[in-house]
Design a protein around this motif. Structure first.
Motif, PDB file in Angstrom:
ATOM      1  N   ALA A  88      32.234 135.095 -28.192  1.00  0.00           N
ATOM      2  CA  ALA A  88      31.306 134.771 -27.782  1.00  0.00           C
ATOM      3  C   ALA A  88      30.489 136.059 -27.286  1.00  0.00           C
ATOM      4  O   ALA A  88      29.180 136.267 -27.158  1.00  0.00           O
ATOM      5  N   ILE A  92      27.211 138.250 -27.749  1.00  0.00           N
ATOM      6  CA  ILE A  92      26.116 138.707 -27.828  1.00  0.00           C
ATOM      7  C   ILE A  92      25.900 140.337 -27.261  1.00  0.00           C
ATOM      8  O   ILE A  92      24.710 140.773 -27.860  1.00  0.00           O
ATOM      9  N   ASP A  95      24.665 142.207 -30.923  1.00  0.00           N
ATOM     10  CA  ASP A  95      23.684 141.493 -31.265  1.00  0.00           C
ATOM     11  C   ASP A  95      22.807 141.664 -29.725  1.00  0.00           C
ATOM     12  O   ASP A  95      21.413 142.006 -30.814  1.00  0.00           O
ATOM     13  N   GLY A 114      24.562 136.172 -35.120  1.00  0.00           N
ATOM     14  CA  GLY A 114      24.947 134.785 -34.290  1.00  0.00           C
ATOM     15  C   GLY A 114      26.596 134.215 -35.156  1.00  0.00           C
ATOM     16  O   GLY A 114      27.827 134.143 -34.330  1.00  0.00           O
ATOM     17  N   ILE A 117      30.734 135.047 -34.712  1.00  0.00           N
ATOM     18  CA  ILE A 117      31.532 133.731 -33.534  1.00  0.00           C
ATOM     19  C   ILE A 117      32.417 132.848 -34.464  1.00  0.00           C
ATOM     20  O   ILE A 117      33.165 132.500 -33.828  1.00  0.00           O
TER      21      ILE A 117
ATOM     22  N   PHE B  86      23.865 132.158 -28.408  1.00  0.00           N
ATOM     23  CA  PHE B  86      24.959 132.075 -28.417  1.00  0.00           C
ATOM     24  C   PHE B  86      26.550 131.476 -27.967  1.00  0.00           C
ATOM     25  O   PHE B  86      26.695 130.381 -28.991  1.00  0.00           O
ATOM     26  N   LEU B 129      27.249 125.401 -36.342  1.00  0.00           N
ATOM     27  CA  LEU B 129      26.257 127.014 -35.849  1.00  0.00           C
ATOM     28  C   LEU B 129      25.261 126.975 -36.631  1.00  0.00           C
ATOM     29  O   LEU B 129      24.703 127.705 -36.234  1.00  0.00           O
ATOM     30  N   LEU B 133      21.036 127.700 -35.324  1.00  0.00           N
ATOM     31  CA  LEU B 133      20.679 128.577 -35.037  1.00  0.00           C
ATOM     32  C   LEU B 133      19.818 128.638 -36.502  1.00  0.00           C
ATOM     33  O   LEU B 133      18.456 129.733 -35.942  1.00  0.00           O
TER      34      LEU B 133
END
Lengths: 220, 205
Positions: A88, A92, A95, A114, A117, B86, B129, B133
């Motif tokens: 993660a 991040i 991203d 995202g 992950i 996240f 997930l 999101l």
């Protein structure tokens, strides 16, 4: 110097094998069945596919590297949480970089950055390789698996963009100053843009690959 | 009420997790060999989705999104923690999966025996997930909308995996070209089913 020479060289045959084998024989998508979720949704156009491929390769390589460094101090009972945290963290970073430098592409990829992950390639490689190997081979394994994922993504995106929108990186292929195929009755194949074609194209890639490497054929 | 029904139906058929967004494909392809086990996995997915998405919704609304910390005082009103979403979402999902596993084990051994192996797998199922999101991206406003969305997505996922398993059970009696056997034909089948599901797309709710 002598002590250094006795160690295994950085790019020995064995280490290069770690990069090469996931590209065809042990491909994460077509053989290990990992990381399909995000592979399919971002392949309408080449640009987002390439960005996604680079992002996944970077995240796989570096989370493999980090996990391999801390493999001896991580209790095995909480390793899943530790792995998810490492992944993660990397995602991040990627991203934020995408949002800062490639905002348009980042919008197109939407939730799929995202979703790196939960991309099974990451967990799969961490669990299968990085947890029990030294940092440098783990890093190479990450790069290899990232590349194996990348070429399938790019191949599918290439077919879908050329046949579906008639463009190549946004450049029109069939409507140029020299020729215009649309006047001769050529039409873009609208089906290629739709999501189901990504699945069927990956199916075709598997078909071609397995008829060339017959040892990969499943029994049932 | 009509609003909830429309979100519910939309997330089952039109925005089906598997056929429209390919989320949860890994377990979809790996587990869909028999109807019975895929039913178990499907129920587990619904279970976890219905719990995690509303929890993440509350987190997003009161902690993460821009201006959401205003309840702490005016000084916090400008803070935007959304870059943490996240890591927060995945932590919530992993811990709730663990929690659900323990609760089910204590309270209902029969259900636990049925779901047992699948529960831990769900932590890394992209559909879970993904739902969180999408919830964040589509900016649902009330708890009811989020509940309808998560239940609908879960049922859509169950529907898809059970249909796939049913086809694959029949497929055993067919003569598939050798290189396509197993994974290859599953991909093509999923593609064809997704095309069938696209016929729902024209429906405006």
């Amino acid at each position: 110097m002598d002590a250094l020479k006795e160690k295994e060289p950085m790019f020995s045959a064995k280490n290069m094998g770690l990069i090469k084998s996931p590209i065809i024989k042990d491909n994460p998508i077509t053989v290990q069945v990992l990381g399909i979720c995000s592979a399919l949704a971002v392949t309408v156009k080449l640009e987002p596919a390439i960005v996604m491929a680079i992002a996944v390769t970077v995240v796989t390589a570096f989370s493999n590297l980090v996990m391999s460094f801390i493999r001896n101090i991580t209790p095995s009972r909480i390793r899943i949480i530790v792995m998810l945290t490492v992944i993660a963290f990397m995602v991040i970073m990627v991203d934020q970089v995408l949002k800062a430098f490639l905002y348009d592409v980042s919008r197109q990829l939407s939730v799929f950055v995202g979703l790196i992950i939960t991309n099974c390639i990451l967990m799969g490689r961490l669990e299968a390789f990085a947890i029990s190997n030294k940092p440098w081979p783990s890093f190479l394994d990450g790069i290899g698996n990232g590349l194996g994922y990348s070429w399938i993504l790019v191949a599918v995106a290439l077919v879908r963009e050329v046949l579906g929108s008639g463009t190549f990186f946004g450049i029109k292929l069939f409507d140029t100053p020299w020729w215009n195929l649309y006047e001769l009755g050529y039409k873009d194949n609208g089906l290629m843009i739709l999501p189901p074609m990504a699945l069927i194209l990956v199916g075709v890639v598997i078909w071609v690959q397995r008829s060339r490497h017959r040892e990969l054929i499943e029994k049932n | 009420m009509q609003e909830f029904i429309s979100i519910f139906v939309k997330s089952i058929f039109i925005e089906n997790m598997i056929f429209a967004y390919f989320l949860g494909m890994c377990s979809f392809l790996a587990i869909s060999k028999s109807v019975k086990t895929s039913m178990g996995l499907g129920v587990a997915v619904i279970f976890v989705l219905v719990i995690t998405t509303p929890v993440n919704f509350l987190l997003n609304k009161y902690l993460l999104s821009e201006g959401s910390l205003a309840w702490l005082g005016p000084a916090f009103a400008t803070i935007d923690l959304s870059f943490l979403s996240f890591i927060m979402f995945i932590a919530v999902i992993a811990s709730i999966v663990q929690l659900v596993e323990m609760i089910v084990e204590k309270s209902s051994p029969v259900l636990y025996a049925q779901l047992g192996i699948f529960l831990p797998l769900i932590a890394v199922n992209c559909a879970i997930l993904g739902a969180s999101l999408f919830m964040q991206e589509r900016e649902y406003e009330t708890m009811g909308q989020v509940a309808a969305f998560s239940l609908g997505s879960g049922i859509g996922w169950l529907l898809a995996i059970v249909m796939m398993a049913a086809i694959r059970e029949k497929l055993r009696y067919s003569n598939v070209p050798a290189p396509l056997r197993g994974l290859g034909i599953s991909f093509i089948l999923t593609g064809l089913m997704a095309i069938a599901f696209m016929s729902f797309m024209g429906i405006k709710i």
